[in-house]
Design a protein around this motif. Sequence first.
Motif, mmCIF file in Angstrom:
data_model
loop_
_atom_site.group_PDB
_atom_site.id
_atom_site.type_symbol
_atom_site.label_atom_id
_atom_site.label_comp_id
_atom_site.label_asym_id
_atom_site.label_seq_id
_atom_site.Cartn_x
_atom_site.Cartn_y
_atom_site.Cartn_z
ATOM 1 N N MET A 19 0.848 -1.181 0.000
ATOM 2 C CA MET A 19 0.000 0.000 0.000
ATOM 3 C C MET A 19 0.892 1.243 0.000
ATOM 4 S SD MET A 19 -3.094 1.199 0.011
ATOM 5 C CE MET A 19 -4.009 -0.279 0.349
ATOM 6 N N VAL A 20 0.565 2.204 -0.846
ATOM 7 C CA VAL A 20 1.284 3.469 -0.910
ATOM 8 C C VAL A 20 0.283 4.581 -0.611
ATOM 9 C CG1 VAL A 20 2.698 5.002 -2.338
ATOM 10 C CG2 VAL A 20 2.843 2.527 -2.658
ATOM 11 N N ARG A 21 0.708 5.502 0.257
ATOM 12 C CA ARG A 21 -0.165 6.612 0.645
ATOM 13 C C ARG A 21 0.550 7.929 0.400
ATOM 14 N NH1 ARG A 21 -1.559 6.813 6.170
ATOM 15 N NH2 ARG A 21 0.577 6.228 6.633
ATOM 16 N N ALA A 22 -0.227 8.950 0.027
ATOM 17 C CA ALA A 22 0.292 10.310 -0.122
ATOM 18 C C ALA A 22 -0.395 11.175 0.928
ATOM 19 C CB ALA A 22 0.001 10.851 -1.520
ATOM 20 N N LEU A 23 0.414 11.879 1.743
ATOM 21 C CA LEU A 23 -0.124 12.740 2.798
ATOM 22 C C LEU A 23 0.456 14.141 2.674
ATOM 23 C CD1 LEU A 23 0.668 9.754 4.314
ATOM 24 C CD2 LEU A 23 -0.876 10.830 5.905
ATOM 25 N N TRP A 24 -0.385 15.103 2.923
ATOM 26 C CA TRP A 24 0.084 16.476 2.982
ATOM 27 C C TRP A 24 -0.744 17.231 4.017
ATOM 28 C CZ3 TRP A 24 -1.618 21.504 1.858
ATOM 29 C CH2 TRP A 24 -0.597 22.461 1.965
ATOM 30 N N ASN A 25 -0.047 18.043 4.803
ATOM 31 C CA ASN A 25 -0.684 18.829 5.859
ATOM 32 C C ASN A 25 -1.475 17.923 6.812
ATOM 33 O OD1 ASN A 25 -1.177 21.258 7.195
ATOM 34 N ND2 ASN A 25 -2.968 21.758 5.968
ATOM 35 N N GLY A 26 -0.922 16.724 7.051
ATOM 36 C CA GLY A 26 -1.523 15.803 8.006
ATOM 37 C C GLY A 26 -2.713 15.014 7.506
ATOM 38 N N GLU A 71 -4.410 12.332 4.498
ATOM 39 C CA GLU A 71 -4.185 11.405 3.390
ATOM 40 C C GLU A 71 -4.953 11.886 2.172
ATOM 41 O OE1 GLU A 71 -4.010 6.920 3.884
ATOM 42 O OE2 GLU A 71 -5.946 7.190 2.853
ATOM 43 N N ILE A 72 -4.232 12.101 1.070
ATOM 44 C CA ILE A 72 -4.893 12.583 -0.151
ATOM 45 C C ILE A 72 -4.962 11.500 -1.230
ATOM 46 C CG2 ILE A 72 -4.458 15.034 0.225
ATOM 47 C CD1 ILE A 72 -1.986 14.812 -1.500
ATOM 48 N N ALA A 73 -4.182 10.427 -1.051
ATOM 49 C CA ALA A 73 -4.232 9.309 -2.001
ATOM 50 C C ALA A 73 -3.771 8.043 -1.301
ATOM 51 C CB ALA A 73 -3.349 9.597 -3.207
ATOM 52 N N ARG A 74 -4.330 6.909 -1.764
ATOM 53 C CA ARG A 74 -3.962 5.592 -1.220
ATOM 54 C C ARG A 74 -4.181 4.579 -2.331
ATOM 55 N NH1 ARG A 74 -4.701 2.283 3.721
ATOM 56 N NH2 ARG A 74 -4.826 4.219 4.885
ATOM 57 N N SER A 75 -3.160 3.758 -2.584
ATOM 58 C CA SER A 75 -3.296 2.793 -3.670
ATOM 59 C C SER A 75 -2.347 1.620 -3.500
ATOM 60 C CB SER A 75 -3.013 3.468 -5.014
ATOM 61 O OG SER A 75 -3.171 2.551 -6.076
ATOM 62 N N GLU A 76 -2.781 0.479 -4.000
ATOM 63 C CA GLU A 76 -1.920 -0.696 -4.123
ATOM 64 C C GLU A 76 -1.402 -0.811 -5.553
ATOM 65 O OE1 GLU A 76 -4.267 -4.006 -2.827
ATOM 66 O OE2 GLU A 76 -3.915 -3.549 -0.711
ATOM 67 N N ASN A 77 -1.760 0.159 -6.406
ATOM 68 C CA ASN A 77 -1.465 0.053 -7.828
ATOM 69 C C ASN A 77 -0.738 1.271 -8.383
ATOM 70 O OD1 ASN A 77 -2.904 -2.495 -8.210
ATOM 71 N ND2 ASN A 77 -4.719 -1.287 -7.736
ATOM 72 N N THR A 78 0.186 1.847 -7.615
ATOM 73 C CA THR A 78 0.946 2.969 -8.153
ATOM 74 C C THR A 78 1.941 2.453 -9.190
ATOM 75 O OG1 THR A 78 2.686 2.893 -6.478
ATOM 76 C CG2 THR A 78 0.767 4.306 -6.006
ATOM 77 N N GLY A 131 6.680 18.654 -0.866
ATOM 78 C CA GLY A 131 6.398 18.357 0.529
ATOM 79 C C GLY A 131 5.341 17.306 0.782
ATOM 80 N N VAL A 132 4.724 16.780 -0.269
ATOM 81 C CA VAL A 132 3.764 15.688 -0.076
ATOM 82 C C VAL A 132 4.568 14.452 0.315
ATOM 83 C CG1 VAL A 132 2.049 14.210 -1.174
ATOM 84 C CG2 VAL A 132 2.123 16.665 -1.715
ATOM 85 N N GLU A 133 4.184 13.843 1.429
ATOM 86 C CA GLU A 133 4.886 12.661 1.936
ATOM 87 C C GLU A 133 4.324 11.402 1.282
ATOM 88 O OE1 GLU A 133 4.627 12.531 6.186
ATOM 89 O OE2 GLU A 133 4.908 14.706 6.326
ATOM 90 N N ILE A 134 5.223 10.583 0.780
ATOM 91 C CA ILE A 134 4.828 9.300 0.196
ATOM 92 C C ILE A 134 5.279 8.202 1.162
ATOM 93 C CG2 ILE A 134 5.064 7.727 -1.764
ATOM 94 C CD1 ILE A 134 3.641 10.398 -2.452
ATOM 95 N N HIS A 135 4.317 7.412 1.617
ATOM 96 C CA HIS A 135 4.600 6.319 2.556
ATOM 97 C C HIS A 135 4.279 4.993 1.892
ATOM 98 C CE1 HIS A 135 5.136 8.942 6.067
ATOM 99 N NE2 HIS A 135 4.208 9.687 5.502
ATOM 100 N N GLU A 136 5.236 4.081 1.950
ATOM 101 C CA GLU A 136 5.009 2.725 1.451
ATOM 102 C C GLU A 136 4.836 1.812 2.655
ATOM 103 O OE1 GLU A 136 7.589 1.539 -1.892
ATOM 104 O OE2 GLU A 136 8.442 3.552 -1.694
ATOM 105 N N ASP A 137 3.632 1.351 2.877
ATOM 106 C CA ASP A 137 3.322 0.496 4.029
ATOM 107 C C ASP A 137 3.441 -0.968 3.673
ATOM 108 O OD1 ASP A 137 2.751 2.870 5.340
ATOM 109 O OD2 ASP A 137 0.608 2.731 4.923
#
Length: 95
Positions: free
Chosen positions: A1-8, A10-17, A89-95
């Motif tokens: 799962m990959v998530r994009a967060l900005w200003n605290g 979550e603006i996007a979440r996907s298993e298919n980036t 500054g958008v944080e990309i997290h790979e969970d």
Amino acid sequence: MVRALWNGVEIARSENTIVVEGNHYFPDADVDHAFLLPSDHHTRCPWKGLASYYTLDVNEVLNEDAAWYYPEPSEEAMMIKDHIAFWKGVEIHED
């Protein structure tokens, strides 16, 4: 799962980036468009084509041109059609 967060938030979440040049491109359907404002900004990539941008609006804080996409990518970049990537500054997290 990959998530994009900005200003605290979550603006996007996907298993298919799709990763291109180190950037995660999220399928359009996996991005919360409530946080996207159209921008007049454009840039050109020599091999992907003309990029269009969105400004992020999260909790009334703007991040100008922090998301981009290729509405009509070149043939070589068709894999990122209908995908959105982030920076500034958008944080990309790979969970």
